[in-house]
Every structure is written in C-alpha cells, then in structure tokens.
Design a protein around this motif. Structure first.
Motif, PDB file in Angstrom:
ATOM      1  N   ALA A 159      -7.060  -0.580  11.680  1.00 15.00           N
ATOM      2  CA  ALA A 159      -7.428   0.235  10.355  1.00 15.00           C
ATOM      3  C   ALA A 159      -6.234   0.734   9.417  1.00 15.00           C
ATOM      4  N   LEU A 160      -6.271   1.502   8.444  1.00 13.70           N
ATOM      5  CA  LEU A 160      -5.089   1.848   8.035  1.00 13.70           C
ATOM      6  C   LEU A 160      -5.156   3.549   8.085  1.00 13.70           C
ATOM      7  N   LEU A 161      -3.978   4.222   8.208  1.00 11.23           N
ATOM      8  CA  LEU A 161      -3.963   5.465   8.250  1.00 11.23           C
ATOM      9  C   LEU A 161      -3.436   6.114   6.827  1.00 11.23           C
ATOM     10  N   LEU A 162      -4.070   6.623   6.434  1.00 10.60           N
ATOM     11  CA  LEU A 162      -3.606   7.304   4.904  1.00 10.60           C
ATOM     12  C   LEU A 162      -2.944   8.616   5.030  1.00 10.60           C
ATOM     13  N   LEU A 206       0.871  -1.023  -0.028  1.00 12.71           N
ATOM     14  CA  LEU A 206      -0.010   0.105   0.075  1.00 12.71           C
ATOM     15  C   LEU A 206       0.943   1.268  -0.031  1.00 12.71           C
ATOM     16  N   ALA A 207       1.969   1.274  -0.855  1.00 16.14           N
ATOM     17  CA  ALA A 207       2.502   2.467  -1.187  1.00 16.14           C
ATOM     18  C   ALA A 207       2.515   2.763  -2.626  1.00 16.14           C
ATOM     19  N   GLY A 214       3.862  12.397  -7.772  1.00 14.34           N
ATOM     20  CA  GLY A 214       2.558  12.194  -6.682  1.00 14.34           C
ATOM     21  C   GLY A 214       3.031  10.903  -5.695  1.00 14.34           C
ATOM     22  N   THR A 215       2.516  11.045  -4.681  1.00 16.03           N
ATOM     23  CA  THR A 215       2.777   9.894  -3.606  1.00 16.03           C
ATOM     24  C   THR A 215       1.649   9.720  -2.759  1.00 16.03           C
ATOM     25  N   VAL A 216       1.412   8.542  -2.241  1.00 21.91           N
ATOM     26  CA  VAL A 216       0.529   8.050  -1.135  1.00 21.91           C
ATOM     27  C   VAL A 216       0.897   6.925  -0.525  1.00 21.91           C
ATOM     28  N   ARG A 217       0.677   6.703   0.484  1.00 20.73           N
ATOM     29  CA  ARG A 217       1.001   5.597   1.388  1.00 20.73           C
ATOM     30  C   ARG A 217      -0.129   5.232   2.206  1.00 20.73           C
ATOM     31  N   LEU A 218      -0.083   4.074   2.580  1.00 22.17           N
ATOM     32  CA  LEU A 218      -1.157   3.773   3.934  1.00 22.17           C
ATOM     33  C   LEU A 218      -0.363   2.849   5.000  1.00 22.17           C
ATOM     34  N   TRP A 219      -0.801   3.239   6.151  1.00 25.36           N
ATOM     35  CA  TRP A 219      -0.227   2.644   7.394  1.00 25.36           C
ATOM     36  C   TRP A 219      -0.974   1.664   8.263  1.00 25.36           C
ATOM     37  N   ASP A 220      -0.379   0.747   9.029  1.00 27.43           N
ATOM     38  CA  ASP A 220      -1.215   0.084   9.920  1.00 27.43           C
ATOM     39  C   ASP A 220      -1.374   0.814  11.049  1.00 27.43           C
ATOM     40  N   VAL A 221      -2.591   1.061  11.957  1.00 27.84           N
ATOM     41  CA  VAL A 221      -2.866   1.513  13.073  1.00 27.84           C
ATOM     42  C   VAL A 221      -3.818   0.536  13.908  1.00 27.84           C
ATOM     43  N   ARG A 222      -3.592   0.661  15.092  1.00 32.20           N
ATOM     44  CA  ARG A 222      -4.374   0.116  16.123  1.00 32.20           C
ATOM     45  C   ARG A 222      -5.335   0.991  16.640  1.00 32.20           C
ATOM     46  N   LEU A 223      -6.701   0.806  16.657  1.00 34.09           N
ATOM     47  CA  LEU A 223      -7.462   1.432  17.246  1.00 34.09           C
ATOM     48  C   LEU A 223      -7.519   1.576  18.965  1.00 34.09           C
ATOM     49  N   GLY A 224      -7.851   2.482  19.560  1.00 34.71           N
ATOM     50  CA  GLY A 224      -7.798   2.300  21.003  1.00 34.71           C
ATOM     51  C   GLY A 224      -8.468   1.131  21.758  1.00 34.71           C
ATOM     52  N   LEU A 266      -4.290   8.346  -7.478  1.00 31.63           N
ATOM     53  CA  LEU A 266      -3.577   7.705  -6.349  1.00 31.63           C
ATOM     54  C   LEU A 266      -4.567   7.568  -5.311  1.00 31.63           C
ATOM     55  N   MET A 267      -5.808   8.429  -4.877  1.00 30.63           N
ATOM     56  CA  MET A 267      -6.638   8.117  -3.890  1.00 30.63           C
ATOM     57  C   MET A 267      -7.468   6.799  -4.388  1.00 30.63           C
ATOM     58  N   ARG A 268      -7.975   6.845  -5.598  1.00 35.22           N
ATOM     59  CA  ARG A 268      -8.938   5.605  -5.849  1.00 35.22           C
ATOM     60  C   ARG A 268      -8.160   4.327  -5.909  1.00 35.22           C
ATOM     61  N   LEU A 269      -6.759   4.300  -6.217  1.00 36.24           N
ATOM     62  CA  LEU A 269      -6.121   3.167  -6.347  1.00 36.24           C
ATOM     63  C   LEU A 269      -5.518   2.700  -5.035  1.00 36.24           C
ATOM     64  N   ALA A 270      -5.328   3.820  -4.009  1.00 38.67           N
ATOM     65  CA  ALA A 270      -5.023   3.155  -2.684  1.00 38.67           C
ATOM     66  C   ALA A 270      -6.463   2.583  -2.026  1.00 38.67           C
ATOM     67  N   ILE A 271      -7.511   3.088  -2.185  1.00 37.28           N
ATOM     68  CA  ILE A 271      -8.825   2.702  -1.708  1.00 37.28           C
ATOM     69  C   ILE A 271      -9.019   1.303  -2.268  1.00 37.28           C
ATOM     70  N   GLU A 272      -9.045   1.192  -3.505  1.00 37.86           N
ATOM     71  CA  GLU A 272      -9.441  -0.120  -4.169  1.00 37.86           C
ATOM     72  C   GLU A 272      -8.364  -1.095  -3.760  1.00 37.86           C
ATOM     73  N   GLU A 273      -7.182  -0.896  -3.718  1.00 36.48           N
ATOM     74  CA  GLU A 273      -6.118  -1.727  -3.344  1.00 36.48           C
ATOM     75  C   GLU A 273      -6.274  -2.250  -1.978  1.00 36.48           C
TER      76      GLU A 273
END
Length: 165
Positions: free
Chosen positions: A62-65, A34-35, A47-57, A83-90
C-alpha cells in the motif's frame, strides 16, 4: 529539500520526527512520482504531501500518505485539499491499490478515508488507532490485510564522504 523540511517543522512542530509514520519513511524515498508541492505566486513553498511504499504485515503493499502540510500563514485556502486530490488521483493513475495514513478522521473522511479498513493493521510504535485510516483505490484491496506495516520501496542514497589523501 531544505524548504520542505522547514515547512514541515513550522506546520507540524518539533515532535514530528518521533511519530510512528516517520519510522516507515526514515531512510526511504517517496514512491516514484508521488511527491507534490504547492508554491505561491512568488515561488515560495506553501504546501507539501508525499506518499511512501509500505508492506502490509500479510505481504500486500500500500502507500502511506504523509505528512500533508500547509504553511500556517495560508491555512484554510484549500491548498491541502488540492494536494490531497492530486495525490489520490495520481496514485490511482499509477496503479496503486490503497492509501493509508494517520490523521484527523473528520478531515480525511471527505476524501473517502475511513478506519474501517485498518482494524487488523498496525503501525510500528505508538499511534492513535482511531486516526489510522485507509482509502481503497481498488475495491477489496485491503481484504484480509493484517499485521504491522513495514517500510519498503526505494532507499535513500547514503551521503558520499570525501576522503583526504
């Protein structure tokens, strides 16, 4: 990647590393697969976008974009939207259930992001509550989610240090 860091500096400014989102990314690698980058016809990063793994309280994940950045010289060319559409779909294809971000609500609303699902969640450090948005990829994925986000996922490997004999 030095080109990505230079693009982020141009697009986001010098204060980008002090943001709450950065606290969740520091020392971590993006979520597997997801990069994304966009390059122009000459192979220059634009252009660039990445998504990161996060833990909810409350223990869920979830992912943090972010950050989503486009070279200021080619803004308004649709690169950010692609880039947003690609990130969401992936993210959806890989089985993730929700994406969170801190950003401009009118821009991200067109992709389905809303502040309605983040009311009981919090970022570590200062942030603007109305800019904390979520998109459920699986309906109900954020039901009951509460508390402060915490980093999770793969850690970056420490730099190897050569020792003199």
């Amino acid at each position: 990647m030095a080109a990505r860091e230079a693009l982020l500096d141009r697009a986001m400014g010098p204060g980008r590393k002090r943001k709450s989102s950065e606290k969740l990314r520091r020392g971590r690698r993006p979520s597997e697969g997801l990069a994304f980058v966009a390059k122009d016809a000459n192979g220059t990063l634009v252009g660039t976008v990445r998504l990161w793994d996060v833990r909810l309280g409350t223990g869920g994940t979830a992912l943090l974009l972010g950050p989503l950045a486009v070279d200021p010289a080619v803004k308004c060319a649709g690169i950010g939207s692609k880039l947003m559409r690609l990130a969401i779909e992936e993210a959806r294809r890989l089985g993730h259930a929700a994406i969170l971000l801190v950003g401009d609500a009118p821009y991200y609303a067109r992709f389905g992001f809303t502040a309605a699902r983040t009311a009981k969640l919090a970022m570590p450090g200062p942030y603007e509550r109305e800019r904390f948005l979520a998109l459920e990829l699986v309906e109900g994925a954020l039901d009951g989610a509460a508390g402060t986000l915490k980093p999770s996922g793969r850690k970056t490997k420490p730099a190897r240090v050569a020792r003199a004999a």
